[in-house]
Design an enzyme around this catalytic site. Sequence first.
Site, short mmCIF file in Angstrom:
data_model
loop_
_atom_site.label_atom_id
_atom_site.label_comp_id
_atom_site.label_asym_id
_atom_site.label_seq_id
_atom_site.Cartn_x
_atom_site.Cartn_y
_atom_site.Cartn_z
N GLU A 117 2.39 -9.23 11.95
CA GLU A 117 2.12 -8.86 10.55
C GLU A 117 3.41 -8.49 9.81
OE1 GLU A 117 -0.65 -5.63 10.42
OE2 GLU A 117 -0.84 -5.65 8.23
N ASP A 168 0.78 -1.23 0.00
CA ASP A 168 0.00 0.00 0.00
C ASP A 168 0.82 1.30 0.00
OD1 ASP A 168 -1.68 -2.12 0.55
OD2 ASP A 168 -2.59 -1.25 2.32
C1 DGY Z 1 -5.79 -1.96 4.55
O1 DGY Z 1 -6.97 -1.72 4.81
O2 DGY Z 1 -4.84 -1.43 5.12
C2 DGY Z 1 -5.45 -2.96 3.55
O3 DGY Z 1 -4.09 -3.05 3.36
C3 DGY Z 1 -6.11 -2.71 2.22
O4 DGY Z 1 -5.93 -3.88 1.48
#
Ligand code: DGY
Length: 428
Positions: free
Chosen positions: A397, A168
């Site tokens: 994560e 992201d």
């Molecule tokens: C989030 O909501 O942070 C996710 O990475 C989107 O896929």
Amino acid sequence: MTDRADDGEQTRDDRRAEAIEVLEANRRDGYTVPSETLYPFQWNWDSAFIAVGLAGVDPAAAAREVETLLSATWPNGLLPQIVFWADAEGYFPGPDEWDAGFDDVETSGISQPPVVATAARRVYETTGDDDFRDRVLDPLDRHLSWWRRERSTDGVVYTRHPWETGMDDSPAWRLPLERFDPGDVAYERADRKSAELADQRPTDWDYDRYVALLRQGREAEWDESVLRGTCPFRVEDVLTNSVYVRACEDLAALYASAGEDASAERWREQAEETREGMRERLWSDDLGLFVSYDRVTDEQLLEPTVAGLVPVFGGVPTAAQFERLHETLTTDFFAFEYAAPSYVGDDFAPDRYWRGPVWMNTNWLLERGLRRYDATDAADRVRADSLALCDREGFREYFNPRSGAGRGSDDFAWSAALYLAWTGESQR
Ligand code: DGY
């Protein structure tokens, strides 16, 4: 008294049992949520990595994971990034914000790297279940054809949202995101669930742009033929393309095992077409790795991210490119206590999401690819560091590459699943 090797085995067995517990706790009706707190729905590439890990311990659950995901394939072939099968609290943007999907299936309006084909092949090769194979061939074909038809002119596919790349807030997206003004976007974030998380998640600057791009897609009713001309973020993401190449190969292997030779050949050719495009347009000799490419400005996005190493997963680098890439890996990405950080450039931030931390999924793609090139020492290091991080911190994560500290969500499903994949008998 047990010796150290026995202690190590014991720890590993305990951790495997914990990994199975995490996956069971996160399991819903036919799918697994990535994290009960942060991501309470089905996510596309998360489910694929989860199925890879489950294949060795609970193949029936792995098959269901893949088939539940594929059942959300849109009529046009898009396989969504999120599927909202059931209500859940505490996530933004939810189904009303996206306003996407078909029939009763509510989804987001973008896709994600198609690891699902690799997962399906692994499930098939573990189970030998021909019925499973025959059921997944059509949705996989429709999905990979969608990438080629809707998102590519010459075999190299483009993404139209940073969330679609899975990485992201990668620093590689700074230039394309800087170029457009999101305007006044009103929304409320739900992801900063603690002060610690607030420092690790993407910034508001990034989020404004994520939400603005989402709303633009919704306005266009998710029509690719419109968005192709108007979406300000159109990026040939190197990771998505690497996974796409591998997906085409894996679909070809599934077709070949079903005796459908013409289809197998067609997808092998597709893999090669995309490989060739990547070698030409996404290779940076200066950085010694692959990079993403901005389709709007026609320029390479010159940032050293782990995605630039992942083409090994698809057998993309030529021998000469691999030699350079291997040098970059061992010099720049192995210069940390734990390999392989998601980013090693000037804006390196060891605790922030995709701007430095180590992630299990990119490590798995990289490790698998390095074995393909017989780079055994490098692959062993990536695997050993990955296991050491989970042994130390549990199934977090992401992880700080210097200190090893776990970050983001805990009980994160793909970290647990890939731990199982790496420590399973067939993977040793
Ligand atoms: C989030 O909501 O942070 C996710 O990475 C989107 O896929």
